[in-house]
Scaffold this motif. Sequence first.
Motif, short mmCIF file in Angstrom:
data_model
loop_
_atom_site.label_atom_id
_atom_site.label_comp_id
_atom_site.label_asym_id
_atom_site.label_seq_id
_atom_site.Cartn_x
_atom_site.Cartn_y
_atom_site.Cartn_z
N GLY A 21 12.69 -2.70 -15.02
CA GLY A 21 12.47 -1.43 -15.69
C GLY A 21 11.37 -0.55 -15.14
N LEU A 22 10.87 -0.82 -13.94
CA LEU A 22 9.86 0.08 -13.37
C LEU A 22 10.47 1.43 -13.05
CD1 LEU A 22 7.62 -1.94 -10.87
CD2 LEU A 22 7.22 -1.44 -13.28
N SER A 23 9.68 2.48 -13.19
CA SER A 23 10.13 3.81 -12.79
C SER A 23 10.06 3.93 -11.27
CB SER A 23 9.23 4.87 -13.42
OG SER A 23 7.93 4.80 -12.86
N PRO A 24 10.76 4.91 -10.69
CA PRO A 24 10.65 5.10 -9.24
C PRO A 24 9.22 5.31 -8.77
CG PRO A 24 12.53 6.31 -10.08
CD PRO A 24 11.80 5.78 -11.27
N VAL A 25 8.40 6.02 -9.58
CA VAL A 25 7.01 6.26 -9.19
C VAL A 25 6.22 4.96 -9.19
CG1 VAL A 25 4.85 7.39 -9.83
CG2 VAL A 25 7.00 8.66 -9.94
N ALA A 26 6.37 4.16 -10.26
CA ALA A 26 5.67 2.88 -10.33
C ALA A 26 6.11 1.95 -9.21
CB ALA A 26 5.92 2.23 -11.69
N TYR A 27 7.41 1.94 -8.94
CA TYR A 27 7.90 1.11 -7.84
C TYR A 27 7.28 1.56 -6.51
CZ TYR A 27 10.89 -0.39 -4.03
OH TYR A 27 11.34 -0.89 -2.84
N SER A 28 7.22 2.86 -6.29
CA SER A 28 6.69 3.37 -5.03
C SER A 28 5.22 3.05 -4.87
CB SER A 28 6.90 4.88 -4.96
OG SER A 28 8.27 5.20 -5.02
N ILE A 29 4.46 3.09 -5.96
CA ILE A 29 3.05 2.71 -5.90
C ILE A 29 2.92 1.24 -5.49
CG2 ILE A 29 0.96 2.38 -7.27
CD1 ILE A 29 1.79 4.87 -8.88
N ASP A 30 3.74 0.39 -6.09
CA ASP A 30 3.70 -1.03 -5.73
C ASP A 30 4.11 -1.23 -4.28
OD1 ASP A 30 3.63 -3.98 -6.45
OD2 ASP A 30 5.72 -3.77 -5.81
N PHE A 31 5.15 -0.53 -3.83
CA PHE A 31 5.61 -0.65 -2.44
C PHE A 31 4.50 -0.24 -1.49
CE2 PHE A 31 7.88 0.23 1.41
CZ PHE A 31 9.03 -0.54 1.37
N ALA A 32 3.81 0.86 -1.82
CA ALA A 32 2.71 1.32 -0.97
C ALA A 32 1.56 0.32 -0.96
CB ALA A 32 2.22 2.68 -1.45
N ALA A 33 1.26 -0.28 -2.13
CA ALA A 33 0.19 -1.28 -2.19
C ALA A 33 0.53 -2.49 -1.33
CB ALA A 33 -0.04 -1.71 -3.65
N ASN A 34 1.80 -2.91 -1.34
CA ASN A 34 2.22 -4.04 -0.51
C ASN A 34 2.10 -3.70 0.97
OD1 ASN A 34 2.79 -5.44 -2.84
ND2 ASN A 34 4.98 -4.94 -2.81
N ALA A 35 2.48 -2.47 1.33
CA ALA A 35 2.35 -2.04 2.73
C ALA A 35 0.88 -2.00 3.13
CB ALA A 35 2.99 -0.66 2.92
N ALA A 36 0.01 -1.60 2.21
CA ALA A 36 -1.42 -1.60 2.49
C ALA A 36 -1.92 -3.03 2.71
CB ALA A 36 -2.19 -0.95 1.35
N GLY A 37 -1.38 -3.98 1.94
CA GLY A 37 -1.74 -5.38 2.14
C GLY A 37 -1.35 -5.87 3.52
N MET A 38 -0.18 -5.46 3.99
CA MET A 38 0.27 -5.84 5.32
C MET A 38 -0.64 -5.24 6.39
SD MET A 38 4.05 -5.39 7.08
CE MET A 38 4.02 -3.60 6.99
N THR A 39 -1.01 -3.97 6.23
CA THR A 39 -1.88 -3.31 7.19
C THR A 39 -3.25 -3.96 7.21
OG1 THR A 39 -0.71 -1.21 6.82
CG2 THR A 39 -2.88 -1.08 7.84
N LEU A 40 -3.80 -4.29 6.03
CA LEU A 40 -5.11 -4.94 5.96
C LEU A 40 -5.07 -6.31 6.61
CD1 LEU A 40 -8.03 -4.94 4.93
CD2 LEU A 40 -7.18 -5.85 2.76
N ALA A 41 -4.00 -7.08 6.38
CA ALA A 41 -3.89 -8.40 6.99
C ALA A 41 -3.83 -8.29 8.51
CB ALA A 41 -2.64 -9.11 6.45
N ALA A 42 -3.11 -7.29 9.01
CA ALA A 42 -3.04 -7.10 10.46
C ALA A 42 -4.41 -6.75 11.02
CB ALA A 42 -2.02 -6.00 10.79
N ALA A 43 -5.19 -5.94 10.27
CA ALA A 43 -6.54 -5.59 10.73
C ALA A 43 -7.44 -6.82 10.77
CB ALA A 43 -7.13 -4.52 9.81
N VAL A 44 -7.33 -7.67 9.76
CA VAL A 44 -8.12 -8.91 9.73
C VAL A 44 -7.73 -9.81 10.91
CG1 VAL A 44 -8.54 -11.05 8.46
CG2 VAL A 44 -8.51 -8.85 7.25
N ALA A 45 -6.42 -9.92 11.17
CA ALA A 45 -5.97 -10.74 12.29
C ALA A 45 -6.50 -10.20 13.61
CB ALA A 45 -4.44 -10.79 12.31
N SER A 46 -6.57 -8.87 13.72
CA SER A 46 -7.10 -8.27 14.94
C SER A 46 -8.57 -8.62 15.14
CB SER A 46 -6.91 -6.75 14.89
OG SER A 46 -7.45 -6.14 16.04
N ARG A 47 -9.34 -8.62 14.04
CA ARG A 47 -10.76 -8.97 14.13
C ARG A 47 -10.97 -10.43 14.49
NH1 ARG A 47 -14.42 -5.42 11.76
NH2 ARG A 47 -15.95 -6.86 12.66
#
Length: 387
Positions: A225-251
């Motif tokens: 029952g998430l709205s499209p906006v709530a879903y998109s916020i979660d999707f973006a947060a997950n993508a941010a997690g992926m980007t942060l993990a890649a940055a940590v791996a680079s360090r």
Amino acid sequence: MAPLATDMYVPAFPQVAADLSTGATGVQLTLTAFFAGMGLGQLIGGPVSDQYGRRRLLLVSTMIMTVASVGCAVAPSIAIMMAARFLQGFAGGWAMVIGRAVVVDLATGARLVRVLNAIAAVGGIAPIVGPLLGAVILQLSHWRVSFWVVAVLGLAMTISIAIAVPESLPIQRRHGGGLRTFVRAGRQVLGHRSYVGYLVVAGSAMAALFAYVATSAFVLQSMNGLSPVAYSIDFAANAAGMTLAAAVASRLAGRVATRKIIFVGQLAALAAGLVMLVGALFFDTPLIVALIAFFVLMSAQGLIGPNGGALASAAVPDHPGTGSAVLGCVQWIAAGVIPPIAGLGGSHTAVPMAVLIIGGAAVSMIGLLVIARPAGRARQDRPSTSV
């Protein structure tokens, strides 16, 4: 353009299915068509541009991508949508590989590293911005508008290329081998066991990732029952997690063996898939279970994908372009094959998705631990400094 052309309309999957009179699998096949085109475009575009030059082919590819985006925006049926998405992906993949070739032609040394880092930064931002922009479009208008936005961006790119991008490959540096030379080099890289192992690592991780991309909208919106906006916020947060993990791996590169970082990511992805499967089978996929599993899975991809690709390139230093093209093709084809399989159970079960995530993580581990098993410790640690 690849994440924007995908992520902007992912939040609208349920609406797309309703408007085009199809089911979850039908909508997910539009992802398959796009990624299949993207893989083939990258595979073919690089060798052809080596033979005929960059600028003219780059202009043609962005123009075709723009026209195909308009076709997606006005598609009256799911079949036409699939055809337009394939053409959009093919032209986009062609433009992507030629654009990177232009960068390599024009920049060297520290400048090349800076430019490639800028490209990587944009690549990390797009999956975050895409779903949020798509959600705003859904709130204010219709899902078809997202493809009009991609068309406008494609037109802007075409104009930018016409104004600012020179021909970066002079005639004297072109070679006449084209696809024939590429096929010969492809046989050589695929004959290298370590490269094939890391190819399996990255390709299988991509399969697990796009099981999530193709199905998460139905799991979070239709089932929870998430709205499209709530879903998109979660999707973006997950993508941010992926980007942060890649940055940590680079360090960590150079201090921690790259294979160890990949293995940690694989374990995390496998755990996320198992949690999703248990939640889907016995608890009707609770929202909190889906949110946590999705975040862990996406963060794990930041540890697996870039590092697997880096070790694949390190395994075939004599054929960096061919190795990159084959890797890109395999990854995008994997991304295209998975979505319709993930949708086989319909829009109200997460079991196929969870099984695909588990399978992708398991096969990725086989690639790392069995196929790409190093001959000795020194060989294992050497590539980590290059990631």
